[in-house]
Structures are given as structure tokens and as C-alpha cells.
Write an enzyme that holds these catalytic residues in place. Structure first.
Site, short mmCIF file in Angstrom:
data_model
loop_
_atom_site.label_atom_id
_atom_site.label_comp_id
_atom_site.label_asym_id
_atom_site.label_seq_id
_atom_site.Cartn_x
_atom_site.Cartn_y
_atom_site.Cartn_z
N ASP A 1 0.78 -1.24 0.00
CA ASP A 1 0.00 0.00 0.00
C ASP A 1 0.82 1.30 0.00
O ASP A 1 0.51 2.24 0.75
CB ASP A 1 -0.97 0.01 1.21
CG ASP A 1 -2.00 -1.10 1.15
OD1 ASP A 1 -1.94 -1.92 0.22
OD2 ASP A 1 -2.85 -1.17 2.05
N ASP B 1 -4.53 -0.76 -1.88
CA ASP B 1 -5.83 -0.57 -1.25
C ASP B 1 -6.74 0.05 -2.30
O ASP B 1 -6.37 1.05 -2.92
CB ASP B 1 -5.64 0.36 -0.04
CG ASP B 1 -6.59 0.06 1.11
OD1 ASP B 1 -6.90 -1.11 1.36
OD2 ASP B 1 -7.01 1.03 1.79
N HIS C 1 -10.69 0.86 -2.76
CA HIS C 1 -12.07 0.86 -2.28
C HIS C 1 -13.03 1.53 -3.27
O HIS C 1 -12.71 2.58 -3.83
CB HIS C 1 -12.17 1.66 -0.96
CG HIS C 1 -11.33 1.10 0.15
ND1 HIS C 1 -11.43 -0.19 0.59
CD2 HIS C 1 -10.38 1.69 0.94
CE1 HIS C 1 -10.58 -0.39 1.60
NE2 HIS C 1 -9.92 0.74 1.82
N HIS D 1 -17.51 3.01 0.48
CA HIS D 1 -17.09 1.77 1.15
C HIS D 1 -17.50 1.78 2.62
O HIS D 1 -17.47 2.83 3.28
CB HIS D 1 -15.57 1.61 1.03
CG HIS D 1 -15.09 0.26 1.45
ND1 HIS D 1 -14.50 0.03 2.67
CD2 HIS D 1 -15.13 -0.94 0.82
CE1 HIS D 1 -14.20 -1.26 2.77
NE2 HIS D 1 -14.56 -1.86 1.65
N HIS E 1 -10.55 7.06 1.64
CA HIS E 1 -9.17 6.93 1.15
C HIS E 1 -9.09 5.87 0.07
O HIS E 1 -9.93 4.97 0.01
CB HIS E 1 -8.22 6.57 2.30
CG HIS E 1 -8.49 5.21 2.86
ND1 HIS E 1 -9.49 4.97 3.78
CD2 HIS E 1 -7.92 4.00 2.61
CE1 HIS E 1 -9.51 3.67 4.07
NE2 HIS E 1 -8.59 3.06 3.37
N LYS F 1 -7.09 -4.89 -3.07
CA LYS F 1 -7.88 -5.41 -1.94
C LYS F 1 -8.78 -4.31 -1.41
O LYS F 1 -8.52 -3.13 -1.64
CB LYS F 1 -6.94 -5.91 -0.84
CG LYS F 1 -6.04 -4.81 -0.31
CD LYS F 1 -5.09 -5.34 0.74
CE LYS F 1 -4.20 -4.25 1.28
NZ LYS F 1 -4.91 -3.16 1.96
N CYS G 1 -2.09 -2.87 7.52
CA CYS G 1 -2.00 -3.78 6.37
C CYS G 1 -0.72 -4.60 6.34
O CYS G 1 -0.75 -5.76 5.92
CB CYS G 1 -2.23 -2.99 5.09
SG CYS G 1 -3.95 -2.39 5.02
#
Ligand code: VGL
Ligand code: ZN
Length: 202
Positions: free
Chosen positions: A10, A48, A50, A54, A83, A108, A153
């Protein structure tokens, strides 16, 4: 080493200086991560990723503050500022990150109702990303982790990797932590107890 992969977690704009969920010290880590990338043959990046709205975003809930904890069907979940929204500049990798060598990019956190700190299993602890199968199919037995955030993470990914049977090391110098309610110390202890090698040298 042919059996070893570097997992860069990330390293995205929203976790760096000026980002929506900036991790203190994140920018200083970029050159160290690049040095690790230079020294390894097999690089995997995680991202990351989203969708808007989310469930882990505080803005998706009435009267919810970022960094508060709420109960989801799968257990307690921290709510974050919006984010790493898919396709936005905040979700892009830091512009100085050496991404060219990466052999695989795992995304993810794309299921609207489930967060995913780990690059292996989402926060419901059931839904798998497929990374485990990929790494095993490639014959990797040892994984080196760096990136953001150490106590979310990176730690969750490293712990899942260990549970999946990999030899695991985290290069602490090449990470930075959010440190929410003592999470840094707690996750360092959890990683150590889980048999993860915490090394300093990058
Ligand atoms: C992360 C919080 C929310 C991380 C991602 O990359 O550590 N933390 N989403
Ligand atoms: Zn996230």
C-alpha cells in the site's frame, strides 16, 4: 533468491504526506522501499482499492467519526476517512515508487461491505484474495514485507502469510505506523509471537 518475494504494501498517495489517511513518516520510507525493490528479484505490490461509499469510510455512516470503532457483522471495524478510492489520484502509487519491476499487483478492499487490511484474507477472515495461491504456485517460500501501514495492512498481511506457511520477515525501517490506540506496539508483539522475523536493515 529464487524462493523469495518482496511484498510492498500500500505505498499509495493517500497514505503519504498530504493524503487522506497520511501515515506519519510515510514519505521517508519511499527510498528505503526502492532500495529493497532494487535488491530483490520478485516484487509484488499491494494496492488498497475501495469503491466510493465503502463500509469502512466514516462518511458512509450517519454520525460516525473517523477513527472510531463500530460493530460490523464480522466483528469490530475501525472507520477511516475516505481513502484509496478506485481510480482516484489518492489510490495511485507514490510517484517516486519504483513500480516497473513489479510482477504482480494485488488489489484489496474492493468489496463494498468488507474491509481488507490483509493482502491474503479480508476482514471477515473468510474471503480470500487469491494471493496465497499465486505465491505458492510461483514456488515462493519466503516473504519479505515492507510498506504501509505497519500496524494495519503490513502486520495483518505478515501474520496471514505466516499462518499460510511462509517464512516471513518485516523490514521495520521500510515501514511507518498509524499508531491508533497503541496499535503499533500491539501488532509488533503479535507479529513477534507469531514467529515473524522483525528486521531493521533495509
Ligand atoms: C490501511 C487502514 C485502512 C493500510 C488501509 O494500508 O494499512 N489502513 N486501509
Ligand atoms: Zn483502506
Amino acid at each position: 533468491m529464487p524462493n523469495e518475494a518482496l511484498i510492498v504494501v500500500d505505498m499509495q498517495n493517500d497514505f503519504c504526506e498530504g493524503g487522506a489517511l497520511a501515515v506519519p513518516g510515510a514519505n521517508a520510507v519511499v527510498p528505503l522501499v526502492n532500495r529493497l525493490i532494487g535488491r530483490h528479484d520478485h516484487i509484488v505490490l499491494t494496492q488498497d482499492w475501495h469503491p466510493p461509499g465503502h463500509a469502512s469510510f466514516a462518511s458512509s455512516w450517519a454520525d460516525a467519526e473517523p477513527f472510531s470503532t463500530v460493530k460490523f457483522s464480522y466483528g469490530p471495524q475501525t472507520l477511516w476517512p475516505d481513502h484509496c478510492v478506485q481510480g482516484t489520484p489518492g489510490a495511485a502509487f507514490h510517484p517516486d515508487l519504483e513500480v516497473t519491476k513489479a510482477q504482480m499487483i494485488v488489489r484489496k478492499g474492493y468489496h463494498t461491505g468488507i474491509d481488507s487490511y490483509s493482502a491474503f484474507r479480508e476482514n471477515d477472515r473468510m474471503t480470500r484474495t487469491g494471493l496465497d495461491g499465486y505465491l505458492k504456485a510461483r514456488g515462493f517460500t519466503r516473504l519479505i514485507f515492507c510498506g504501509l501501514a505497519l500496524d494495519y495492512c503490513v502486520a495483518w498481511s505478515a501474520i496471514d502469510a505466516r499462518q499460510a506457511g511462509f517464512d516471513v520477515a518485516v523490514v521495520l525501517e521500510a515501514t511507518a505506523a498509524i499508531d491508533l490506540d497503541g496499535s503499533r506496539k500491539r501488532m509488533l508483539t503479535e507479529m513477534r509471537q507469531g514467529g515473524i522475523n522483525l528486521s531493521l536493515a533495509a
